[in-house]
Design a protein around this motif. Structure first.
Motif, short mmCIF file in Angstrom:
data_model
loop_
_atom_site.label_atom_id
_atom_site.label_comp_id
_atom_site.label_asym_id
_atom_site.label_seq_id
_atom_site.Cartn_x
_atom_site.Cartn_y
_atom_site.Cartn_z
N THR A 1 13.53 -3.19 -25.07
CA THR A 1 13.76 -4.54 -25.59
C THR A 1 15.06 -4.53 -26.39
N PRO A 2 16.19 -4.85 -25.78
CA PRO A 2 17.48 -4.76 -26.47
C PRO A 2 17.54 -5.53 -27.78
N TYR A 3 16.80 -6.62 -27.88
CA TYR A 3 16.78 -7.40 -29.13
C TYR A 3 16.38 -6.53 -30.32
N LYS A 4 15.40 -5.63 -30.11
CA LYS A 4 14.94 -4.78 -31.20
C LYS A 4 16.05 -3.84 -31.67
N GLY A 5 16.84 -3.36 -30.73
CA GLY A 5 17.96 -2.51 -31.11
C GLY A 5 19.01 -3.26 -31.90
N LEU A 6 19.30 -4.48 -31.49
CA LEU A 6 20.28 -5.29 -32.20
C LEU A 6 19.81 -5.61 -33.61
N GLU A 7 18.52 -5.86 -33.77
CA GLU A 7 17.96 -6.12 -35.10
C GLU A 7 18.03 -4.87 -35.99
N GLU A 8 17.79 -3.70 -35.40
CA GLU A 8 17.84 -2.47 -36.18
C GLU A 8 19.27 -2.15 -36.61
N ILE A 9 20.23 -2.43 -35.76
CA ILE A 9 21.63 -2.24 -36.14
C ILE A 9 21.98 -3.17 -37.30
N LYS A 10 21.49 -4.39 -37.22
CA LYS A 10 21.74 -5.35 -38.31
C LYS A 10 21.17 -4.83 -39.62
N ARG A 11 19.99 -4.22 -39.56
CA ARG A 11 19.34 -3.72 -40.76
C ARG A 11 20.18 -2.66 -41.47
N ILE A 12 20.81 -1.76 -40.74
CA ILE A 12 21.51 -0.64 -41.36
C ILE A 12 22.93 -1.01 -41.82
N LEU A 13 23.43 -2.18 -41.42
CA LEU A 13 24.77 -2.60 -41.82
C LEU A 13 24.75 -3.35 -43.14
N LYS A 14 25.78 -3.15 -43.92
CA LYS A 14 25.96 -3.92 -45.14
C LYS A 14 26.28 -5.37 -44.79
N PRO A 15 26.05 -6.30 -45.71
CA PRO A 15 26.43 -7.70 -45.44
C PRO A 15 27.91 -7.78 -45.06
#
Length: 227
Positions: free
Chosen positions: A125-139
């Motif tokens: 589910t590529p969406y889950k990967g994109l969300e996880e990348i968002k989590r680890i990035l600073k604003p």
């Protein structure tokens, strides 16, 4: 998916099996081939700092980022890939860990930027990967992501799904990834194509973005995390 098929386990197994083949050609790909424009493109949009290379393979792309002054942590699902990366490249400010793109072993807002080249396609589910990348990035953190384009022969990895077979590759159109990103809290900053031989700049300059994407071997995006 069938009840006995585990996408994660099958992906790890297949990439372990491919690690020697991939390692044998990765340097040429990054220095002269289809990946040679990625680091220069990334540098235009992501300043120095801590960056995660997600789906790093044998780590050569991570090493190039390190040479450009980034503090780099490479991540790959394949244990064999990570062992190859650690055995070949050892520098302070450059490290490698085994991890799943949908469950990264990092704290939230840990990184200034991220790179994910032909890795999001290998998630169930590529969406889950994109969300996880968002989590680890600073604003305001930025992601350079490379997606196989319509003319890329490696898309054959998902072809057998047409026969009803289980595969571990989710091919996407560039417009699909951009739409998903913009719907889920990312801003598209820039895009750039990688083309096969025979496609000249004179062929491209009159085309809009969707037509340019239709000719690509790979399309590169820069996305920025909103907030």
């Amino acid at each position: 998916m069938g009840s006995e098929f585990n996408w994660h386990e099958e992906a790890e197994k297949q990439w372990d099996d491919r690690s020697e083949m991939w390692s044998s050609k990765s340097r040429v790909m990054w220095e002269e081939g289809s990946r040679s424009t990625i680091v220069p493109f990334l540098k235009q949009h992501i300043g120095k700092g801590a960056i995660a290379d997600l789906g790093c393979g044998d780590g050569f792309g991570s090493y190039l980022l390190f040479q450009e002054g980034f503090e780099v942590t490479g991540v790959d699902l394949s244990k064999d890939m990570i062992e190859r990366a650690n055995s070949r490249i050892q520098n302070e400010g450059l490290s490698f860990v085994q991890g799943d793109l949908t469950d990264l072993p990092f704290q939230s807002e840990q990184f200034d930027g991220a790179m994910a080249i032909n890795s999001l396609e290998w998630i169930e589910t590529p969406y889950k990967g994109l969300e996880e990348i968002k989590r680890i990035l600073k604003p305001g953190g930025r992601l350079c992501i490379g997606l196989l384009g319509p003319t890329a022969m490696p898309r054959i990895n998902s072809y057998r799904r047409l026969y009803g077979e289980e595969v571990i590759c989710n091919t996407m159109m560039p417009w699909e990834l951009r739409k998903m990103a913009e719907e889920t809290g990312w801003k598209c900053i820039d895009g750039q194509g990688v083309y096969k031989r025979g496609v000249e700049e004179t062929h491209l300059h009159t085309l809009d973005e969707e037509m340019k994407q239709a000719l690509t071997f790979m399309w590169l995006f820069i996305f920025e995390k909103n907030g």
